[in-house]
Design an enzyme around this catalytic site. Structure first.
Site, mmCIF file in Angstrom:
data_model
loop_
_atom_site.group_PDB
_atom_site.id
_atom_site.type_symbol
_atom_site.label_atom_id
_atom_site.label_comp_id
_atom_site.label_asym_id
_atom_site.label_seq_id
_atom_site.Cartn_x
_atom_site.Cartn_y
_atom_site.Cartn_z
ATOM 1 N N ARG A 255 -0.486 8.872 -10.261
ATOM 2 C CA ARG A 255 -0.617 7.649 -9.458
ATOM 3 C C ARG A 255 0.063 6.451 -10.139
ATOM 4 O O ARG A 255 0.669 5.613 -9.487
ATOM 5 C CB ARG A 255 -2.089 7.315 -9.196
ATOM 6 C CG ARG A 255 -2.818 8.319 -8.308
ATOM 7 C CD ARG A 255 -4.262 7.870 -8.064
ATOM 8 N NE ARG A 255 -4.298 6.546 -7.443
ATOM 9 C CZ ARG A 255 -4.164 6.325 -6.139
ATOM 10 N NH1 ARG A 255 -4.000 7.330 -5.309
ATOM 11 N NH2 ARG A 255 -4.198 5.097 -5.663
ATOM 12 N N HIS B 24 2.577 3.146 -9.116
ATOM 13 C CA HIS B 24 2.406 1.707 -9.358
ATOM 14 C C HIS B 24 3.620 1.137 -10.087
ATOM 15 O O HIS B 24 4.011 -0.001 -9.846
ATOM 16 C CB HIS B 24 1.123 1.441 -10.149
ATOM 17 C CG HIS B 24 -0.127 1.823 -9.392
ATOM 18 N ND1 HIS B 24 -0.356 1.427 -8.085
ATOM 19 C CD2 HIS B 24 -1.199 2.570 -9.740
ATOM 20 C CE1 HIS B 24 -1.524 1.912 -7.679
ATOM 21 N NE2 HIS B 24 -2.053 2.613 -8.661
ATOM 22 N N ARG C 283 1.562 -4.429 6.451
ATOM 23 C CA ARG C 283 0.899 -3.479 5.557
ATOM 24 C C ARG C 283 1.694 -2.185 5.583
ATOM 25 O O ARG C 283 1.843 -1.572 6.635
ATOM 26 C CB ARG C 283 -0.539 -3.205 5.978
ATOM 27 C CG ARG C 283 -1.208 -2.233 5.011
ATOM 28 C CD ARG C 283 -2.661 -1.958 5.306
ATOM 29 N NE ARG C 283 -3.249 -1.189 4.202
ATOM 30 C CZ ARG C 283 -4.495 -1.299 3.794
ATOM 31 N NH1 ARG C 283 -5.303 -2.133 4.389
ATOM 32 N NH2 ARG C 283 -4.944 -0.560 2.793
ATOM 33 N N ASP D 248 0.823 -1.213 0.000
ATOM 34 C CA ASP D 248 0.000 0.000 0.000
ATOM 35 C C ASP D 248 0.858 1.265 0.000
ATOM 36 O O ASP D 248 1.967 1.275 0.527
ATOM 37 C CB ASP D 248 -0.938 -0.020 1.220
ATOM 38 C CG ASP D 248 -2.140 0.889 1.030
ATOM 39 O OD1 ASP D 248 -2.385 1.353 -0.109
ATOM 40 O OD2 ASP D 248 -2.851 1.154 2.029
ATOM 41 N N GLY D 249 0.294 2.304 -0.600
ATOM 42 C CA GLY D 249 0.945 3.614 -0.579
ATOM 43 C C GLY D 249 1.553 4.034 -1.911
ATOM 44 O O GLY D 249 2.249 5.054 -1.970
ATOM 45 N N ASN D 250 1.270 3.291 -2.977
ATOM 46 C CA ASN D 250 1.819 3.661 -4.291
ATOM 47 C C ASN D 250 1.338 5.056 -4.711
ATOM 48 O O ASN D 250 2.114 5.876 -5.212
ATOM 49 C CB ASN D 250 1.380 2.664 -5.373
ATOM 50 C CG ASN D 250 2.014 1.302 -5.206
ATOM 51 O OD1 ASN D 250 2.871 1.118 -4.347
ATOM 52 N ND2 ASN D 250 1.575 0.344 -6.013
ATOM 53 N N GLY D 251 0.046 5.302 -4.525
ATOM 54 C CA GLY D 251 -0.547 6.582 -4.929
ATOM 55 C C GLY D 251 0.045 7.737 -4.139
ATOM 56 O O GLY D 251 0.403 8.780 -4.711
ATOM 57 N N ASN E 95 -10.796 -2.944 -5.716
ATOM 58 C CA ASN E 95 -10.016 -1.973 -6.503
ATOM 59 C C ASN E 95 -10.625 -1.663 -7.877
ATOM 60 O O ASN E 95 -10.213 -0.700 -8.535
ATOM 61 C CB ASN E 95 -8.554 -2.428 -6.663
ATOM 62 C CG ASN E 95 -7.723 -2.292 -5.398
ATOM 63 O OD1 ASN E 95 -6.836 -3.103 -5.125
ATOM 64 N ND2 ASN E 95 -7.988 -1.258 -4.596
ATOM 65 N N ARG F 256 -11.804 1.941 -8.794
ATOM 66 C CA ARG F 256 -10.907 3.016 -9.245
ATOM 67 C C ARG F 256 -11.166 3.351 -10.711
ATOM 68 O O ARG F 256 -11.844 2.600 -11.415
ATOM 69 C CB ARG F 256 -9.449 2.594 -9.042
ATOM 70 C CG ARG F 256 -9.161 2.349 -7.574
ATOM 71 C CD ARG F 256 -7.702 2.053 -7.326
ATOM 72 N NE ARG F 256 -7.483 1.806 -5.903
ATOM 73 C CZ ARG F 256 -6.311 1.876 -5.303
ATOM 74 N NH1 ARG F 256 -5.243 2.175 -6.000
ATOM 75 N NH2 ARG F 256 -6.205 1.649 -4.013
ATOM 76 N N THR G 273 -10.647 -7.164 -4.824
ATOM 77 C CA THR G 273 -11.983 -7.193 -5.448
ATOM 78 C C THR G 273 -12.632 -5.803 -5.363
ATOM 79 O O THR G 273 -13.554 -5.508 -6.107
ATOM 80 C CB THR G 273 -12.898 -8.222 -4.741
ATOM 81 O OG1 THR G 273 -12.795 -8.065 -3.323
ATOM 82 C CG2 THR G 273 -12.510 -9.655 -5.083
HETATM 83 C C1 IPE Z 1 -5.618 -2.785 -0.319
HETATM 84 O O1 IPE Z 1 -5.230 -1.469 -0.506
HETATM 85 C C2 IPE Z 1 -5.540 -3.555 -1.606
HETATM 86 C C3 IPE Z 1 -4.197 -3.693 -2.158
HETATM 87 C C4 IPE Z 1 -3.086 -3.311 -1.610
HETATM 88 C C5 IPE Z 1 -4.158 -4.368 -3.428
HETATM 89 P P1 IPE Z 1 -6.301 -0.308 -0.781
HETATM 90 O O2 IPE Z 1 -5.515 0.938 -0.829
HETATM 91 O O3 IPE Z 1 -7.134 -0.644 -1.936
HETATM 92 O O4 IPE Z 1 -7.209 -0.394 0.542
HETATM 93 P P2 IPE Z 1 -8.105 0.695 1.267
HETATM 94 O O5 IPE Z 1 -9.051 1.213 0.250
HETATM 95 O O6 IPE Z 1 -7.199 1.772 1.784
HETATM 96 O O7 IPE Z 1 -8.757 -0.068 2.368
HETATM 97 C C1 IPE Z 2 -1.513 0.072 -3.399
HETATM 98 O O1 IPE Z 2 -1.283 1.434 -3.486
HETATM 99 C C2 IPE Z 2 -1.608 -0.592 -4.750
HETATM 100 C C3 IPE Z 2 -2.975 -1.017 -5.139
HETATM 101 C C4 IPE Z 2 -4.043 -0.965 -4.406
HETATM 102 C C5 IPE Z 2 -3.096 -1.582 -6.470
HETATM 103 P P1 IPE Z 2 -2.492 2.439 -3.564
HETATM 104 O O2 IPE Z 2 -2.812 2.689 -4.983
HETATM 105 O O3 IPE Z 2 -3.630 1.979 -2.722
HETATM 106 O O4 IPE Z 2 -1.821 3.740 -2.932
HETATM 107 P P2 IPE Z 2 -2.518 4.792 -1.986
HETATM 108 O O5 IPE Z 2 -3.143 4.062 -0.850
HETATM 109 O O6 IPE Z 2 -3.532 5.526 -2.812
HETATM 110 O O7 IPE Z 2 -1.401 5.674 -1.543
HETATM 111 MG MG MG Z 3 -4.144 2.326 -0.768
#
Ligand code: IPE
Ligand code: IPE
Ligand code: MG
Length: 230
Positions: free
Chosen positions: A29, A33, A178, A16-19, A64, A67, A62
């Site tokens: 974003r 990724h 996480r 988590d945290g790519n965005g 995602n 988006r 499921t």
């Molecule tokens: C969980 O992350 C799913 C993945 C890392 C693939 P999200 O970023 O989608 O989760 P929420 O929305 O913060 O719960």
């Molecule tokens: C996790 O990073 C990757 C996926 C869910 C595919 P996010 O895309 O959720 O990154 P944030 O949470 O927006 O920073």
């Molecule tokens: Mg996220």
């Protein structure tokens, strides 16, 4: 390494945290990724170096699909490139690919790339890399229950039920990490995480490196796993 008195056999990582990594740098974003995909390469090297038997990652949930189409398509494009560019070294590195989730909803090209790499690595004996794609913990449990119905199994035990999950045959999930500081499971490996140690480091996934991995392992080795005992 002396501090690592015990190692997890199976680690689950919610990537988590790519965005937010991208946003912090004024990037799109999808750049986050892309960097996140590179971090997966570093994760695999670490898993091999520290003798971890299995690593399960949450790559696409499921949920995602909510988006934008641009982001969803972009994530799958990145996965295709990752397999095309790193597939051979993955095979040669002795890794075994497994996938959990309903991949039938993914596009045909990605499905066949995955199928092919699973096939090419199934006789390998190194680290198992288990990827959650269109994966949800609740969907996995319902799927297992439906498999039991289809097989006319009348009475289930915890052991026989586990064999119907995607993780059948993998070691117990010892440790769930996480990244990005969020403290929730977001539907990741709900059954398997029942007794996992949980850790929520603050760094965003794209900045993962060996030093951070070792920090996670040190954290795990400090945990006292009682499993209800005293
Ligand atoms: C969980 O992350 C799913 C993945 C890392 C693939 P999200 O970023 O989608 O989760 P929420 O929305 O913060 O719960
Ligand atoms: C996790 O990073 C990757 C996926 C869910 C595919 P996010 O895309 O959720 O990154 P944030 O949470 O927006 O920073
Ligand atoms: Mg996220």
């Amino acid at each position: 390494m002396k501090k690592l008195s015990k190692l997890p056999r199976h680690i689950g990582i919610i990537l988590d945290g790519n965005g937010r990594w991208a946003k912090k740098r004024g990037l799109e974003r999808l750049s986050g990724h892309e960097e996140g995909a590179k971090a997966i390469g570093r994760l695999l090297s670490c898993a091999k170096k520290y003798n971890i038997e299995a690593v399960s990652v949450f790559a696409f949930s499921t949920e995602n699909w909510k988006r934008s189409k641009q982001e969803v398509d972009g994530i799958f494009e990145i996965l295709k490139n990752l397999i095309n560019e790193k597939g051979n070294s993955f095979v040669e590195g002795g890794f075994v690919l497994r996938v959990m989730g309903d991949v039938s909803r993914l596009d045909q090209e990605l499905q066949s790339l995955i199928k092919n790499l699973i096939e090419r690595t199934k006789t390998n004996s190194g680290v198992v890399f288990n990827v959650g794609l269109n994966y949800g913990g609740r969907a996995e449990i319902v799927r297992a229950a439906n498999l039991a119905l289809e097989k006319n199994i009348e009475k289930l035990t915890e052991e026989s039920f586990e064999n119907l999950l995607y993780t059948s045959g993998l070691p117990p999930l010892d440790f769930v990490i996480r990244t990005s500081g969020e403290m929730r499971l977001s539907n990741f490996m709900l059954w398997q995480a029942a007794y996992s140690e949980l850790y929520f480091p603050k760094f965003f996934w794209p900045s993962f490196n060996e030093r951070k991995f070792v920090k996670c392992l040190i954290e795990y080795s400090k945990r006292n796993r009682r499993f209800g005992n005293v």
